[in-house]
Design a protein around this motif. Sequence first.
Motif, PDB file in Angstrom:
ATOM      1  N   TYR A   1       3.419  -2.394   2.946  1.00 10.92           N
ATOM      2  CA  TYR A   1       2.981  -2.725   4.136  1.00 10.92           C
ATOM      3  C   TYR A   1       2.104  -1.556   4.909  1.00 10.92           C
ATOM      4  N   TYR A   2       2.891  -0.371   4.611  1.00  7.65           N
ATOM      5  CA  TYR A   2       2.034   0.740   5.336  1.00  7.65           C
ATOM      6  C   TYR A   2       0.756   0.909   4.513  1.00  7.65           C
TER       7      TYR A   2
ATOM      8  N   ARG B   1       7.743  -1.705   1.875  1.00  5.23           N
ATOM      9  CA  ARG B   1       7.792  -0.830   2.978  1.00  5.23           C
ATOM     10  C   ARG B   1       6.158  -0.049   2.585  1.00  5.23           C
TER      11      ARG B   1
ATOM     12  N   TRP C   1      -1.354  -1.286   3.369  1.00  2.06           N
ATOM     13  CA  TRP C   1      -2.285  -2.231   3.993  1.00  2.06           C
ATOM     14  C   TRP C   1      -2.522  -1.953   5.715  1.00  2.06           C
ATOM     15  N   LEU C   2      -1.388  -1.423   6.305  1.00  2.00           N
ATOM     16  CA  LEU C   2      -1.658  -1.288   7.749  1.00  2.00           C
ATOM     17  C   LEU C   2      -2.296   0.202   7.998  1.00  2.00           C
ATOM     18  N   LEU C   3      -2.034   1.076   7.428  1.00  2.00           N
ATOM     19  CA  LEU C   3      -2.715   2.714   7.739  1.00  2.00           C
ATOM     20  C   LEU C   3      -3.570   2.890   6.535  1.00  2.00           C
TER      21      LEU C   3
ATOM     22  N   TYR D   1       0.787   5.817   2.760  1.00  2.00           N
ATOM     23  CA  TYR D   1       2.258   5.631   3.189  1.00  2.00           C
ATOM     24  C   TYR D   1       2.482   7.154   4.102  1.00  2.00           C
TER      25      TYR D   1
END
Length: 68
Positions: free
Chosen positions: A45-46, A42, A48-50, A53
Amino acid sequence: MKKRKMAMVASQVKIDEEDLRDIQFWLDRPASERIAEVTRLRRAYYGWLLGTYPQHMEKTVTQRNDDI
C-alpha cells in the motif's frame, strides 16, 4: 507439442458466507503468518501511495469513550 486445456470452475457463494470463510481462514493461521501478511499488505500500500515505505511510523493510540 500437445495443447493442454484447463476447465473453468466457479463456485457460487453468498457474500456473508465468503466473509465468514475469510475470517475463519485467517483465524486458523498462526499469528506470525497473519502479522507477515499485514506487513506485506502495508508495504504494498505505501509503495503504491508514496512510492516507498516510510522509514519511521508514528505510533498513535486512540481510545474511544462509549459513554458519550
